[in-house]
Design a protein around this motif. Structure first.
Motif, PDB file in Angstrom:
ATOM      1  N   GLN A  81      27.908  10.343  59.384  1.00 42.51           N
ATOM      2  CA  GLN A  81      27.209  10.553  60.040  1.00 42.51           C
ATOM      3  C   GLN A  81      26.522   9.490  60.344  1.00 42.51           C
ATOM      4  N   GLU A  82      26.555   7.926  59.501  1.00 39.44           N
ATOM      5  CA  GLU A  82      26.071   6.689  59.875  1.00 39.44           C
ATOM      6  C   GLU A  82      26.898   5.920  61.187  1.00 39.44           C
ATOM      7  N   ILE A  83      28.171   6.647  61.839  1.00 35.47           N
ATOM      8  CA  ILE A  83      28.503   6.135  63.067  1.00 35.47           C
ATOM      9  C   ILE A  83      28.056   7.456  64.171  1.00 35.47           C
ATOM     10  N   ASP A  84      27.603   8.176  63.649  1.00 33.19           N
ATOM     11  CA  ASP A  84      26.673   8.676  64.181  1.00 33.19           C
ATOM     12  C   ASP A  84      24.727   8.394  64.783  1.00 33.19           C
ATOM     13  N   GLN A  85      24.372   8.098  63.862  1.00 29.67           N
ATOM     14  CA  GLN A  85      23.572   7.526  63.514  1.00 29.67           C
ATOM     15  C   GLN A  85      24.114   5.354  64.601  1.00 29.67           C
ATOM     16  N   THR A  86      25.022   5.336  64.065  1.00 29.03           N
ATOM     17  CA  THR A  86      24.589   4.035  64.589  1.00 29.03           C
ATOM     18  C   THR A  86      25.021   4.305  66.569  1.00 29.03           C
ATOM     19  N   VAL A  87      25.552   5.400  67.474  1.00 33.06           N
ATOM     20  CA  VAL A  87      25.593   5.695  67.860  1.00 33.06           C
ATOM     21  C   VAL A  87      24.380   5.796  69.189  1.00 33.06           C
ATOM     22  N   GLU A  88      23.261   6.727  68.480  1.00 32.27           N
ATOM     23  CA  GLU A  88      21.106   7.142  68.859  1.00 32.27           C
ATOM     24  C   GLU A  88      21.159   5.915  68.149  1.00 32.27           C
ATOM     25  N   ASP A  89      21.180   4.672  67.371  1.00 30.61           N
ATOM     26  CA  ASP A  89      20.663   3.570  67.595  1.00 30.61           C
ATOM     27  C   ASP A  89      21.278   2.533  69.138  1.00 30.61           C
ATOM     28  N   PHE A  90      22.106   2.524  69.319  1.00 28.23           N
ATOM     29  CA  PHE A  90      22.919   1.751  69.917  1.00 28.23           C
ATOM     30  C   PHE A  90      22.047   2.425  71.202  1.00 28.23           C
ATOM     31  N   ASP A  91      22.144   3.814  71.681  1.00 28.17           N
ATOM     32  CA  ASP A  91      21.474   4.502  72.888  1.00 28.17           C
ATOM     33  C   ASP A  91      20.106   4.627  72.897  1.00 28.17           C
ATOM     34  N   ASN A  92      19.563   4.331  72.329  1.00 29.02           N
ATOM     35  CA  ASN A  92      17.967   4.404  71.703  1.00 29.02           C
ATOM     36  C   ASN A  92      17.361   2.731  71.476  1.00 29.02           C
ATOM     37  N   TYR A  93      18.460   1.625  71.417  1.00 25.23           N
ATOM     38  CA  TYR A  93      18.502   0.186  71.954  1.00 25.23           C
ATOM     39  C   TYR A  93      17.375  -0.327  70.234  1.00 25.23           C
ATOM     40  N   ILE A  94      17.998   1.179  69.298  1.00 17.13           N
ATOM     41  CA  ILE A  94      16.949   0.351  67.962  1.00 17.13           C
ATOM     42  C   ILE A  94      17.908   0.081  66.934  1.00 17.13           C
ATOM     43  N   ASN A  95      17.345  -0.365  65.677  1.00 17.01           N
ATOM     44  CA  ASN A  95      17.675  -0.912  64.456  1.00 17.01           C
ATOM     45  C   ASN A  95      18.937  -1.540  64.630  1.00 17.01           C
ATOM     46  N   GLY A  96      18.610  -2.847  65.059  1.00 13.47           N
ATOM     47  CA  GLY A  96      19.357  -3.946  65.838  1.00 13.47           C
ATOM     48  C   GLY A  96      19.918  -4.127  66.880  1.00 13.47           C
ATOM     49  N   PHE A  97      19.564  -3.529  68.066  1.00  9.96           N
ATOM     50  CA  PHE A  97      20.134  -3.294  69.113  1.00  9.96           C
ATOM     51  C   PHE A  97      19.248  -3.199  70.386  1.00  9.96           C
ATOM     52  N   GLU A  98      17.895  -3.483  69.342  1.00 11.43           N
ATOM     53  CA  GLU A  98      16.332  -3.879  71.007  1.00 11.43           C
ATOM     54  C   GLU A  98      16.206  -4.632  72.044  1.00 11.43           C
ATOM     55  N   LYS A  99      17.329  -5.639  72.081  1.00 13.17           N
ATOM     56  CA  LYS A  99      17.537  -6.611  72.851  1.00 13.17           C
ATOM     57  C   LYS A  99      18.848  -6.250  73.602  1.00 13.17           C
ATOM     58  N   ALA A 100      19.469  -5.184  73.710  1.00 11.08           N
ATOM     59  CA  ALA A 100      20.547  -5.061  74.594  1.00 11.08           C
ATOM     60  C   ALA A 100      19.694  -4.061  75.654  1.00 11.08           C
ATOM     61  N   LYS A 101      18.853  -3.652  75.763  1.00 13.63           N
ATOM     62  CA  LYS A 101      18.187  -3.029  76.775  1.00 13.63           C
ATOM     63  C   LYS A 101      18.148  -3.929  77.919  1.00 13.63           C
ATOM     64  N   HIS A 102      17.553  -5.312  77.982  1.00 16.62           N
ATOM     65  CA  HIS A 102      16.785  -5.692  78.987  1.00 16.62           C
ATOM     66  C   HIS A 102      18.389  -6.650  79.606  1.00 16.62           C
ATOM     67  N   TRP A 103      19.057  -6.827  78.803  1.00 20.24           N
ATOM     68  CA  TRP A 103      20.048  -8.042  77.888  1.00 20.24           C
ATOM     69  C   TRP A 103      21.303  -7.388  78.988  1.00 20.24           C
ATOM     70  N   ARG A 104      21.593  -8.597  79.671  1.00 17.87           N
ATOM     71  CA  ARG A 104      23.810  -8.260  81.172  1.00 17.87           C
ATOM     72  C   ARG A 104      23.782 -10.475  80.441  1.00 17.87           C
TER      73      ARG A 104
END
Length: 291
Positions: free
Chosen positions: A259-282
């Protein structure tokens, strides 16, 4: 009490990883998925333009120890730098990091990367780095033995490295004819990985050469090693406190439940919960690769 004995031995064979990099993976392969608290041990070899472009992590720590050459590191928080030969970078990914690791110079860059699991209570902490340059790594020597103390203590000297999961990480070089006795905390799981030369580890053992991983048994009073060859022996000794928790893993995401893995994938795909800056970063490396 006699020293710890070798209970398993693996030769780490080359495989491809990242973008054209070659790694010898000893922990994290099909014969040894997990050696609590260690998730992966890679001995890597990479030459430009190959490398490890932008990729995420969550739930554990990565420890990068450069043996030859240098690697440029860059993450989505703006942290960047170069890890030179002999340097160590101890990165706590915690709730989330996206970063790149690419060759910084011409030729072949070589090093070790160790993944250390975090307890469930620490998996979502803020990311942090501990970086120690080669000249600042504590060293000690005695009777033909030299040790670089990345974490823990040896030969009366101690590293200042803070280890969230209690860990020792020691880089030994033994001259021909030398003999080592190194304590290991009794509760720790521990292993040896041979980098150069041939050594004997534990009583009644035969000589073992480079690229071999040796798992040490849980009972016994530390490690005993001999260099009975005519060339120097170099190896790392790593040990850690087992977490004793379930492991759920999907590539670079390591949690305790599916369940935590599923949430992590969702967080990463949606740029939330720690992955916010991934959206516009290269990373600069990714921009150049895409150009």
């Amino acid at each position: 009490m006699p020293p710890r004995s070798v209970v398993k031995k693996f030769l780490a064979r080359p495989q491809h990883e990242g973008l054209g990099a070659v790694v010898r993976r000893s922990i994290g392969r099909f014969e040894l998925r997990y050696f609590d608290p260690f998730l992966v041990l890679d001995e890597f070899s990479v030459s430009a333009p190959a490398g490890f472009p932008d990729h995420p992590h969550r739930g554990f720590e990565t420890v990068t120890y450069m043996l030859q050459g240098s690697v440029t590191h860059e993450d989505f928080e703006g942290h960047k730098g170069t890890i030179e030969a002999g340097d160590i970078q101890w990165m706590t990914a915690g709730r989330g990091i996206v970063h790149s690791e690419m060759p910084a110079t011409e030729g072949t860059q070589k090093g070790l990367q160790l993944w250390i699991n975090l307890s469930s209570k620490y998996k979502m902490i803020q990311p942090r780095y501990q970086e120690i340059s080669s000249e600042d790594i504590v060293e000690a020597g005695k009777d033909g033995i030299k040790v670089r103390i990345i974490a823990g203590e040896s030969l009366g000297a101690k590293s200042a490295m803070y280890t969230r999961t209690p860990t020792i990480y020691l880089d030994f070089t033994l001259k021909p004819g030398s003999h080592l006795q190194q304590p290991i905390p009794k509760s720790y799981n521990a292993f040896v990985y041979v980098l150069e030369g041939e050594g004997i580890f534990g009583p009644h053992e035969s000589a073992v050469g480079a690229h071999n991983l040796l798992l040490l048994g849980g009972s016994g009073d530390g490690l005993e090693a001999w260099n009975k060859s005519t060339k120097p022996l170099r190896f790392i000794l790593v040990g850690g406190e087992p977490l004793g928790e379930p492991v759920a893993q999907l590539g670079p995401f390591v949690m305790t439940t599916q369940q935590e893995i599923d949430q992590t994938v969702e967080d990463f795909d949606n740029y939330i919960n720690g992955f916010e800056k991934a959206k516009h970063w290269r990373s600069q490396a990714r921009i150049l690769l895409d150009y």
